[in-house]
Design a protein around this motif. Structure first.
Motif, mmCIF file in Angstrom:
data_model
loop_
_atom_site.group_PDB
_atom_site.id
_atom_site.type_symbol
_atom_site.label_atom_id
_atom_site.label_comp_id
_atom_site.label_asym_id
_atom_site.label_seq_id
_atom_site.Cartn_x
_atom_site.Cartn_y
_atom_site.Cartn_z
ATOM 1 N N ARG A 25 0.830 -1.201 0.000
ATOM 2 C CA ARG A 25 0.000 0.000 0.000
ATOM 3 C C ARG A 25 0.867 1.255 0.000
ATOM 4 N N GLN A 26 1.963 1.239 0.732
ATOM 5 C CA GLN A 26 2.862 2.393 0.747
ATOM 6 C C GLN A 26 3.404 2.688 -0.652
ATOM 7 N N LEU A 27 3.815 1.647 -1.370
ATOM 8 C CA LEU A 27 4.317 1.840 -2.732
ATOM 9 C C LEU A 27 3.218 2.339 -3.670
ATOM 10 N N LEU A 28 1.989 1.948 -3.392
ATOM 11 C CA LEU A 28 0.860 2.358 -4.229
ATOM 12 C C LEU A 28 0.463 3.806 -3.976
ATOM 13 N N THR A 29 0.590 4.263 -2.752
ATOM 14 C CA THR A 29 0.064 5.582 -2.378
ATOM 15 C C THR A 29 1.132 6.645 -2.155
ATOM 16 N N ASN A 30 2.376 6.371 -2.485
ATOM 17 C CA ASN A 30 3.453 7.324 -2.178
ATOM 18 C C ASN A 30 3.587 8.467 -3.186
ATOM 19 N N GLY A 31 2.704 8.504 -4.170
ATOM 20 C CA GLY A 31 2.739 9.601 -5.130
ATOM 21 C C GLY A 31 3.686 9.400 -6.289
ATOM 22 N N SER A 32 4.293 8.241 -6.399
ATOM 23 C CA SER A 32 5.255 7.973 -7.469
ATOM 24 C C SER A 32 4.624 7.368 -8.713
ATOM 25 N N GLY A 33 3.325 7.125 -8.685
ATOM 26 C CA GLY A 33 2.650 6.545 -9.842
ATOM 27 C C GLY A 33 2.909 5.059 -10.026
ATOM 28 N N ASN A 34 3.281 4.381 -8.966
ATOM 29 C CA ASN A 34 3.539 2.946 -9.059
ATOM 30 C C ASN A 34 2.253 2.166 -9.297
ATOM 31 N N GLU A 35 2.387 1.025 -9.949
ATOM 32 C CA GLU A 35 1.309 0.059 -10.064
ATOM 33 C C GLU A 35 1.705 -1.113 -9.177
ATOM 34 N N VAL A 36 0.741 -1.598 -8.374
ATOM 35 C CA VAL A 36 1.066 -2.643 -7.408
ATOM 36 C C VAL A 36 -0.018 -3.718 -7.433
ATOM 37 N N LYS A 37 0.436 -4.969 -7.456
ATOM 38 C CA LYS A 37 -0.459 -6.115 -7.398
ATOM 39 C C LYS A 37 -0.020 -7.008 -6.244
ATOM 40 N N ILE A 38 -1.007 -7.646 -5.619
ATOM 41 C CA ILE A 38 -0.745 -8.622 -4.561
ATOM 42 C C ILE A 38 -1.331 -9.953 -5.006
ATOM 43 N N PHE A 39 -0.521 -11.007 -4.901
ATOM 44 C CA PHE A 39 -1.000 -12.364 -5.163
ATOM 45 C C PHE A 39 -0.925 -13.122 -3.854
ATOM 46 N N LEU A 40 -2.082 -13.639 -3.407
ATOM 47 C CA LEU A 40 -2.160 -14.410 -2.172
ATOM 48 C C LEU A 40 -2.139 -15.887 -2.510
ATOM 49 N N ILE A 41 -1.257 -16.628 -1.857
ATOM 50 C CA ILE A 41 -1.103 -18.055 -2.120
ATOM 51 C C ILE A 41 -0.999 -18.783 -0.782
ATOM 52 N N GLY A 42 -1.357 -20.050 -0.766
ATOM 53 C CA GLY A 42 -1.300 -20.822 0.476
ATOM 54 C C GLY A 42 -2.238 -20.231 1.514
ATOM 55 N N ASP A 43 -1.798 -20.227 2.753
ATOM 56 C CA ASP A 43 -2.635 -19.745 3.844
ATOM 57 C C ASP A 43 -2.963 -18.256 3.754
ATOM 58 N N ALA A 44 -2.239 -17.504 2.958
ATOM 59 C CA ALA A 44 -2.515 -16.069 2.834
ATOM 60 C C ALA A 44 -3.890 -15.785 2.243
ATOM 61 N N VAL A 45 -4.486 -16.754 1.518
ATOM 62 C CA VAL A 45 -5.812 -16.499 0.939
ATOM 63 C C VAL A 45 -6.860 -16.238 2.009
ATOM 64 N N GLY A 46 -6.613 -16.643 3.227
ATOM 65 C CA GLY A 46 -7.542 -16.359 4.314
ATOM 66 C C GLY A 46 -7.705 -14.874 4.584
ATOM 67 N N ALA A 47 -6.790 -14.062 4.114
ATOM 68 C CA ALA A 47 -6.867 -12.618 4.320
ATOM 69 C C ALA A 47 -8.015 -11.979 3.550
ATOM 70 N N VAL A 48 -8.544 -12.657 2.525
ATOM 71 C CA VAL A 48 -9.623 -12.059 1.718
ATOM 72 C C VAL A 48 -11.010 -12.449 2.199
ATOM 73 N N ALA A 49 -11.104 -13.214 3.271
ATOM 74 C CA ALA A 49 -12.406 -13.612 3.788
ATOM 75 C C ALA A 49 -13.108 -12.398 4.396
ATOM 76 N N PRO A 50 -14.354 -12.148 3.985
ATOM 77 C CA PRO A 50 -15.082 -11.004 4.541
ATOM 78 C C PRO A 50 -15.607 -11.308 5.945
ATOM 79 N N GLY A 51 -15.893 -10.261 6.685
ATOM 80 C CA GLY A 51 -16.492 -10.409 8.001
ATOM 81 C C GLY A 51 -15.503 -10.710 9.106
ATOM 82 N N GLN A 52 -14.233 -10.396 8.898
ATOM 83 C CA GLN A 52 -13.232 -10.658 9.927
ATOM 84 C C GLN A 52 -13.517 -9.788 11.153
ATOM 85 N N ARG A 53 -13.516 -10.402 12.319
ATOM 86 C CA ARG A 53 -13.726 -9.677 13.569
ATOM 87 C C ARG A 53 -12.464 -9.804 14.410
ATOM 88 N N THR A 54 -11.782 -8.704 14.540
ATOM 89 C CA THR A 54 -10.537 -8.690 15.297
ATOM 90 C C THR A 54 -10.734 -7.841 16.554
#
Length: 117
Positions: A25-54
Motif C-alpha cells: 500500500r505504501q508503494l501504491l500511495t506514495n505519489g510515485s505513480g507505481n502500479e502494485v499487485k498482490i497475489f495471495l497463495i497458500g494460507d494467505a488467501v484467508g486474508a480475503v475472507a469477509p467479516g473478519q472480527r478482530t
C-alpha cells in the motif's frame, strides 16, 4: 514502477502478510505513480475472507485489502488455495478475484520487481 507482492503466510499468527500489505500500500500511495499487485497463495488467501472480527486496536486484513483495492491495487487469490480452504468466489473481499498460477506467471513477467513475503 510495477511491483508484485506474493504473500504466503496466514492472515493472523505472524505479521508477514500484514507487513506485506502495508508495504504494498505504501508503494501504491506514495505519489510515485507505481502500479502494485498482490497475489495471495497458500494460507494467505484467508486474508480475503469477509467479516473478519478482530479485537479493538488489532489490525484487520480485510479492511487493509479493501483500502488497497480502493487506491487502485489489484489482488489475486490462488484458486487451488481457495478451494483447499473452502473459500468460494462469493466470499472474497470486494475487489479481490480468483486467480491462477498462469496469472501469477503473467504478473511476474509484468513486474519490474517481485517481492516474495
Amino acid at each position: 514502477m510495477q511491483f508484485l507482492f506474493v504473500l504466503h503466510d496466514p492472515p493472523y499468527g505472524t505479521e508477514r502478510t500484514y507487513n506485506g500489505i502495508r508495504w504494498a500500500r505504501q508503494l501504491l500511495t506514495n505519489g510515485s505513480g507505481n502500479e502494485v499487485k498482490i497475489f495471495l497463495i497458500g494460507d494467505a488467501v484467508g486474508a480475503v475472507a469477509p467479516g473478519q472480527r478482530t479485537p479493538d486496536g488489532y489490525y484487520n486484513l480485510e479492511n487493509m485489502l479493501r483500502g488497497f483495492v480502493e487506491h487502485g491495487g489489484v489482488v489475486g487469490c490462488c484458486g487451488s488455495c481457495l478451494d483447499a480452504r473452502a473459500i468460494d468466489d462469493t466470499k472474497l473481499v470486494k475487489g479481490a478475484h480468483r486467480s491462477s498460477m498462469k496469472e501469477l506467471g503473467s504478473w511476474t513477467e509484468w513486474a519490474d520487481s517481485t517481492i516474495n513475503v
